[in-house]
Scaffold this motif. Sequence first.
Motif, PDB file in Angstrom:
ATOM      1  N   THR A  39      16.372 -11.764  -1.097  1.00  0.00           N
ATOM      2  CA  THR A  39      15.336 -12.604  -0.926  1.00  0.00           C
ATOM      3  C   THR A  39      14.764 -12.466  -2.112  1.00  0.00           C
ATOM      4  OG1 THR A  39      15.752 -12.273   1.454  1.00  0.00           O
ATOM      5  CG2 THR A  39      13.943 -13.286   1.440  1.00  0.00           C
ATOM      6  N   ASP A  40      15.583 -13.551  -2.929  1.00  0.00           N
ATOM      7  CA  ASP A  40      14.535 -13.198  -4.034  1.00  0.00           C
ATOM      8  C   ASP A  40      13.395 -14.422  -3.856  1.00  0.00           C
ATOM      9  OD1 ASP A  40      13.494 -12.381  -6.292  1.00  0.00           O
ATOM     10  OD2 ASP A  40      15.199 -13.374  -7.440  1.00  0.00           O
ATOM     11  N   ASN A  41      12.480 -14.833  -4.069  1.00  0.00           N
ATOM     12  CA  ASN A  41      11.542 -15.547  -3.675  1.00  0.00           C
ATOM     13  C   ASN A  41      10.146 -15.531  -4.319  1.00  0.00           C
ATOM     14  OD1 ASN A  41       9.747 -14.249  -1.609  1.00  0.00           O
ATOM     15  ND2 ASN A  41      11.073 -15.601   0.069  1.00  0.00           N
ATOM     16  N   ARG A  42       8.727 -16.009  -4.022  1.00  0.00           N
ATOM     17  CA  ARG A  42       8.106 -16.279  -5.447  1.00  0.00           C
ATOM     18  C   ARG A  42       7.030 -14.938  -4.652  1.00  0.00           C
ATOM     19  NH1 ARG A  42       3.170 -17.485  -3.016  1.00  0.00           N
ATOM     20  NH2 ARG A  42       1.467 -17.423  -4.400  1.00  0.00           N
ATOM     21  N   GLU A  43       7.113 -15.008  -2.834  1.00  0.00           N
ATOM     22  CA  GLU A  43       6.915 -14.292  -2.319  1.00  0.00           C
ATOM     23  C   GLU A  43       6.883 -12.793  -2.828  1.00  0.00           C
ATOM     24  OE1 GLU A  43       2.902 -13.441  -0.391  1.00  0.00           O
ATOM     25  OE2 GLU A  43       3.946 -15.565  -0.454  1.00  0.00           O
ATOM     26  N   THR A  44       7.658 -12.576  -2.470  1.00  0.00           N
ATOM     27  CA  THR A  44       9.042 -10.804  -2.697  1.00  0.00           C
ATOM     28  C   THR A  44       8.597 -11.049  -4.304  1.00  0.00           C
ATOM     29  OG1 THR A  44      10.429 -11.810  -1.080  1.00  0.00           O
ATOM     30  CG2 THR A  44      10.723  -9.604  -2.986  1.00  0.00           C
ATOM     31  N   ARG A  45       8.483 -11.410  -5.378  1.00  0.00           N
ATOM     32  CA  ARG A  45       7.608 -10.955  -6.493  1.00  0.00           C
ATOM     33  C   ARG A  45       6.774 -10.821  -6.828  1.00  0.00           C
ATOM     34  NH1 ARG A  45      12.334 -15.195  -7.984  1.00  0.00           N
ATOM     35  NH2 ARG A  45      10.580 -16.644  -7.991  1.00  0.00           N
ATOM     36  N   THR A  46       5.676 -11.524  -6.038  1.00  0.00           N
ATOM     37  CA  THR A  46       4.693 -11.320  -6.381  1.00  0.00           C
ATOM     38  C   THR A  46       3.884  -9.353  -5.592  1.00  0.00           C
ATOM     39  OG1 THR A  46       4.155 -13.319  -5.766  1.00  0.00           O
ATOM     40  CG2 THR A  46       2.079 -12.050  -5.710  1.00  0.00           C
ATOM     41  N   LEU A  47       4.739  -8.936  -3.953  1.00  0.00           N
ATOM     42  CA  LEU A  47       4.114  -8.638  -3.211  1.00  0.00           C
ATOM     43  C   LEU A  47       5.108  -7.183  -4.226  1.00  0.00           C
ATOM     44  CD1 LEU A  47       5.365  -9.200  -0.074  1.00  0.00           C
ATOM     45  CD2 LEU A  47       3.682  -8.586  -0.943  1.00  0.00           C
ATOM     46  N   ALA A  48       6.404  -7.438  -5.154  1.00  0.00           N
ATOM     47  CA  ALA A  48       6.578  -5.933  -5.970  1.00  0.00           C
ATOM     48  C   ALA A  48       5.943  -5.732  -6.948  1.00  0.00           C
ATOM     49  CB  ALA A  48       8.073  -6.806  -5.931  1.00  0.00           C
ATOM     50  N   ALA A  49       4.873  -7.222  -7.321  1.00  0.00           N
ATOM     51  CA  ALA A  49       4.200  -6.724  -9.004  1.00  0.00           C
ATOM     52  C   ALA A  49       2.703  -5.991  -8.533  1.00  0.00           C
ATOM     53  CB  ALA A  49       4.014  -8.469 -10.051  1.00  0.00           C
ATOM     54  N   ARG A  50       2.452  -6.632  -7.969  1.00  0.00           N
ATOM     55  CA  ARG A  50       0.743  -5.723  -6.472  1.00  0.00           C
ATOM     56  C   ARG A  50       1.297  -4.324  -6.362  1.00  0.00           C
ATOM     57  NH1 ARG A  50      -1.019  -8.647  -1.605  1.00  0.00           N
ATOM     58  NH2 ARG A  50      -2.322  -6.318  -1.284  1.00  0.00           N
ATOM     59  N   ARG A  51       2.427  -4.057  -6.284  1.00  0.00           N
ATOM     60  CA  ARG A  51       3.278  -2.949  -5.739  1.00  0.00           C
ATOM     61  C   ARG A  51       2.725  -1.735  -6.750  1.00  0.00           C
ATOM     62  NH1 ARG A  51       6.632   1.270  -6.196  1.00  0.00           N
ATOM     63  NH2 ARG A  51       8.287  -0.571  -7.321  1.00  0.00           N
ATOM     64  N   LEU A  52       3.515  -2.503  -7.867  1.00  0.00           N
ATOM     65  CA  LEU A  52       3.791  -1.995  -9.879  1.00  0.00           C
ATOM     66  C   LEU A  52       2.392  -1.605  -9.769  1.00  0.00           C
ATOM     67  CD1 LEU A  52       6.952  -3.844 -10.039  1.00  0.00           C
ATOM     68  CD2 LEU A  52       6.587  -1.242 -10.159  1.00  0.00           C
ATOM     69  N   GLU A  53       1.523  -2.100  -9.736  1.00  0.00           N
ATOM     70  CA  GLU A  53      -0.425  -2.463 -10.504  1.00  0.00           C
ATOM     71  C   GLU A  53      -0.694  -1.197  -9.277  1.00  0.00           C
ATOM     72  OE1 GLU A  53      -3.823  -5.264 -10.464  1.00  0.00           O
ATOM     73  OE2 GLU A  53      -2.982  -5.377  -9.072  1.00  0.00           O
ATOM     74  N   LEU A  54      -0.416  -0.961  -8.154  1.00  0.00           N
ATOM     75  CA  LEU A  54      -0.484  -0.712  -7.491  1.00  0.00           C
ATOM     76  C   LEU A  54      -0.739   1.482  -7.735  1.00  0.00           C
ATOM     77  CD1 LEU A  54      -1.089  -1.990  -3.917  1.00  0.00           C
ATOM     78  CD2 LEU A  54      -3.319  -0.850  -5.614  1.00  0.00           C
ATOM     79  N   ASP A  55       0.843   1.419  -8.096  1.00  0.00           N
ATOM     80  CA  ASP A  55       1.512   2.636  -8.368  1.00  0.00           C
ATOM     81  C   ASP A  55       1.229   2.876  -9.675  1.00  0.00           C
ATOM     82  OD1 ASP A  55       3.280   4.215  -8.063  1.00  0.00           O
ATOM     83  OD2 ASP A  55       5.209   3.431  -8.689  1.00  0.00           O
ATOM     84  N   ALA A  56       0.750   1.871 -10.631  1.00  0.00           N
ATOM     85  CA  ALA A  56       0.185   2.308 -11.584  1.00  0.00           C
ATOM     86  C   ALA A  56      -1.471   2.919 -11.863  1.00  0.00           C
ATOM     87  CB  ALA A  56      -0.031   1.492 -13.123  1.00  0.00           C
ATOM     88  N   ARG A  57      -1.857   2.492 -10.863  1.00  0.00           N
ATOM     89  CA  ARG A  57      -3.101   3.230 -10.666  1.00  0.00           C
ATOM     90  C   ARG A  57      -2.743   4.237 -10.181  1.00  0.00           C
ATOM     91  NH1 ARG A  57      -6.626  -0.345  -6.484  1.00  0.00           N
ATOM     92  NH2 ARG A  57      -8.222   1.136  -6.781  1.00  0.00           N
ATOM     93  N   LEU A  58      -2.464   4.982  -8.997  1.00  0.00           N
ATOM     94  CA  LEU A  58      -2.030   6.363  -8.797  1.00  0.00           C
ATOM     95  C   LEU A  58      -1.691   7.149  -9.614  1.00  0.00           C
ATOM     96  CD1 LEU A  58      -0.801   5.883  -5.571  1.00  0.00           C
ATOM     97  CD2 LEU A  58      -2.677   7.230  -6.379  1.00  0.00           C
ATOM     98  N   LEU A  59      -0.903   6.395 -10.510  1.00  0.00           N
ATOM     99  CA  LEU A  59      -0.367   7.397 -11.615  1.00  0.00           C
ATOM    100  C   LEU A  59      -1.831   7.695 -13.039  1.00  0.00           C
ATOM    101  CD1 LEU A  59       3.428   5.833 -12.519  1.00  0.00           C
ATOM    102  CD2 LEU A  59       3.000   7.877 -11.332  1.00  0.00           C
ATOM    103  N   LEU A  60      -2.407   6.544 -13.321  1.00  0.00           N
ATOM    104  CA  LEU A  60      -3.769   7.066 -13.857  1.00  0.00           C
ATOM    105  C   LEU A  60      -4.360   7.931 -13.631  1.00  0.00           C
ATOM    106  CD1 LEU A  60      -4.545   3.270 -15.000  1.00  0.00           C
ATOM    107  CD2 LEU A  60      -3.671   5.590 -16.798  1.00  0.00           C
ATOM    108  N   LYS A  61      -4.896   7.983 -12.236  1.00  0.00           N
ATOM    109  CA  LYS A  61      -5.854   9.074 -11.732  1.00  0.00           C
ATOM    110  C   LYS A  61      -4.714  10.453 -12.075  1.00  0.00           C
ATOM    111  CE  LYS A  61      -8.185   6.635  -7.605  1.00  0.00           C
ATOM    112  NZ  LYS A  61      -9.415   7.525  -7.812  1.00  0.00           N
ATOM    113  N   SER A  62      -3.482  10.930 -11.768  1.00  0.00           N
ATOM    114  CA  SER A  62      -3.439  11.362 -11.751  1.00  0.00           C
ATOM    115  C   SER A  62      -2.516  12.303 -13.464  1.00  0.00           C
ATOM    116  CB  SER A  62      -1.675  12.073 -11.467  1.00  0.00           C
ATOM    117  OG  SER A  62      -0.971  10.609 -11.832  1.00  0.00           O
ATOM    118  N   GLY A  63      -3.359  11.163 -14.430  1.00  0.00           N
ATOM    119  CA  GLY A  63      -3.029  11.203 -15.708  1.00  0.00           C
ATOM    120  C   GLY A  63      -1.910  10.755 -16.646  1.00  0.00           C
TER     121      GLY A  63
END
Length: 914
Positions: free
Chosen positions: A840-864
């Motif tokens: 299921t490689d479509n626009r919606e899945t790729r958008t969700l994957a990008a948002r997950r990585l963006e949120l993951d980056a915010r968490l990582l920044l909090k831990s330095g």
Amino acid sequence: MCRLSADRNLLVGIVALQMDFVTRDGLIAAMQEWLTAKSLPLGDILERSGFLGSLERRAIEALVEQHLARHRGDAAASLSALATSEATRSVLAALDTAQPGPVVQVPGDPSYSTVPFDSEATIHDPPGALGTGQRFEILRLHDQGGLGSVFLARDLELNRNVALKMLKDEISGDGQSRARFLLEAEITGNLEHPGIVPVHARGLGRDGLPYYAMRFVKGENLKEALDRFHKPRPGAVDHGEREREFHGFLRRFLTICDTVSYAHSRSVLHRDLKPRNVLLGPFGETLVVDWGLAKAMGRPERTPPSGETLRPASSSSVQATMVGAPIGTPAYMSPEQAKGEVERLDARSDVYGLGATLYCILAGRAPFLDQDGAVVIARVKNGEFPAPRQVNPKVPRALEAVCLKAMALEPGDRYPTVAELAADVERYLADQPVQAYPEPLAARAGRWLRRRKRLVAAAAALVLVAGLALAGHAARLAREKAHTEAALVQLDQQFTMTRTALNKLLRVAAERIASYPNSTPLRSELAKVVLEMYDKLVAHYPDNPDLQFELAQVHYLMGGLARIGEMDVDLVEYEKVLTLLEPLVRLPSTHAKAVRLIIKTRIERGTVLDSSERPRLAEAEYNAALALLDQYVQDLDPTEASQFRASALIDRCEIRLARGEFAAARGDGHEAVSLFEKVIERIAASQEDEAERAAKRDEARLLLAMALTDRGQALEGMNEVEPAEHDYRAAVETLDDIREDSAYLDDFRSQSASSSILLGGLLAGNPQRGDEARKRLDESIAALETLVKKQPDRQACRQDLARAFLAHASLTLGQGSEQQAHADLDQAARLLDELHTHSTDNRETRTLAARRLELDARLLLKSGAAELARERLRRAAAFVDANLDRQPEDDENERLRERIRRRLENLAEPPPRR
């Protein structure tokens, strides 16, 4: 400088090369600089040159120390242990100044030893090969391609001529070109087919230039033969001979198709099909050559950035193979190749190349002739080329249709396989109708006469005899009339019974078992049985309009089943529906039902096109459906017409939402809401059976909730927060009291959860309403988890569940609950992995994957962990760029891209390149 220091520096370089931090040519350049300034460590030079960052350099030097420790500090032993790969040996050979000049390796000795080589002298065997003597002797340059030069050489060991292909020196520093050359040798050597030149040997030069030897084929390429065929011939021309030559080219084309079809069966795409890459031998050989751009499907391909400059291998012709992001020959490459979408190429891209080759056979020229490569690429992307008959009016219309179908702009509109393209050309050669061209009556009549020349010649003589015989038969026919009429009545009854049974079976496949989990394969099998029976009935009763309509219904179901199963939908099923229904609209007996099914088909085609990331084409289908509704509204039931119109408006609204056209989307959503509210009122006032009324009301309420949700998104996009919240709440309330025995139970729960997710996300923006937002998201997650367990093949629920976890993570992260946010992101990652597993490689899945990585980056920044956060943001940008490459007007991803860019800038990194 002592030898130990030199070995240690070389060891650093080899480790960097093997870890893919530096290219072979970059390492050689750095080593040559080090030889002139040996006081500097090689690591300093690599870092200063930009090949290594400081962290990468420290990591490599730490690995070198560990490797030296394993070999007791012996740098030479450590270096010897690493020097096993061809790339490493080529670097060592290039740095060894003991033997001047370039070197070529000839297979013979397992160690692939090296010997000096002069491009105009003899290639010798490696020293130590047991009595093999000289192997190849170059005679002359034979031809040049995009990647390599082909020499005619003599194989002295087997006493035969061979073609020796060597990578061009001017592109030897390009890692992509080198990799493609080696892949070409590997693929060509592993494809064993009469239409592919066999490879005899492969080697690697001391200067790192690879080569391989193959069978030498005398003759010309297809381009040269076609130029000669289409060249004007003064004087009288033997048309029979010319037609024989033309059919010979078509038979050659079928051989090319067989070869490419074989390669596809081995999961190999050619990607550079053109007349110049087809060799014609003197004894009927037809060989597909130059597999330098071939790709083994399923094997990942490292491609340059999409913005890399195109570099034609030959500036003298736009037909030269391009080296850069769009790979292939501009005048013959498919639109998806021209867009640089290499990972989306499949067999239909080669079908396009074969279609372009057929175009050259028909028209005597390439489809695109502009000398400016950039202009050609732009025209290829838009499908702007003259039809073959515009260039050569003598081209048969059937072959033109075959060519244009193979070269369709959208892959889904082409022949799905090379075999189906070849089958249509074979039909033409056999004087049968081709599938790509609906023949007019005159053409069919001409074919009938050609096949029955003797019968037509004898017909005139039989007229007189037939007249006499008719008089004698009249009396006998009168006696048999009564018996015949009785037989026809019985036959008609059997026909009616068969159609009734097939219709019942069709309803079972379409409706009765649709609500059962994982029922799509069974429904598809039932539909295939019905389709087979209808095909036989239509063959016996070709003029029965009701039968034609029922056959169209079966094809409509087949298309819908493919979409429900979330497969790569073949739009041919819907095209067949429209083709069957077009004449039925003009008949009073079938007019109304044909109009209804055409409108439904247009809406479904739009849904399929939108899901395959072709929103503009999808919007055109919705507009066509709306236009038909305006044209035939008086012929339809008012409730039915309103539902059709509102459905098309909802689908068009979602496309406009993705483009950020919120005002237009709100207009569509508002009209759809009004229509569905009126539909529900009409259903409540109808005199139908209560159970039937309840089912229709459930369907209308579900669609009303979808319309409210879409209008809410449009209002939210226009920053009208309160009206948006009102619509989201209204959507949820509309779905609250669903009956447990309703056929739409799961759809209600799924849509309710989707609306609640949007409501929760909207409330999360207000700190005072965080608790309600969290409650809404928790309820949505619980409902969707139940649905995913109940219907594991319902991938849309997985997408919604991943979206809910991401919204929950964003909310909890904002509230300081980092541990909960981390757990939410893990759940979202698991769901996205499952979606990718199910293709299921479509626009919606790729958008969700990008948002997950963006949120993951915010968490990582909090831990330095800034470096890891930067890596997540880069990966997120890649998903977003993939979406924008396919849909440049995607406003949601454009906003997400801008947000990621700002975060990267805050981390002192340059923005991601598209």
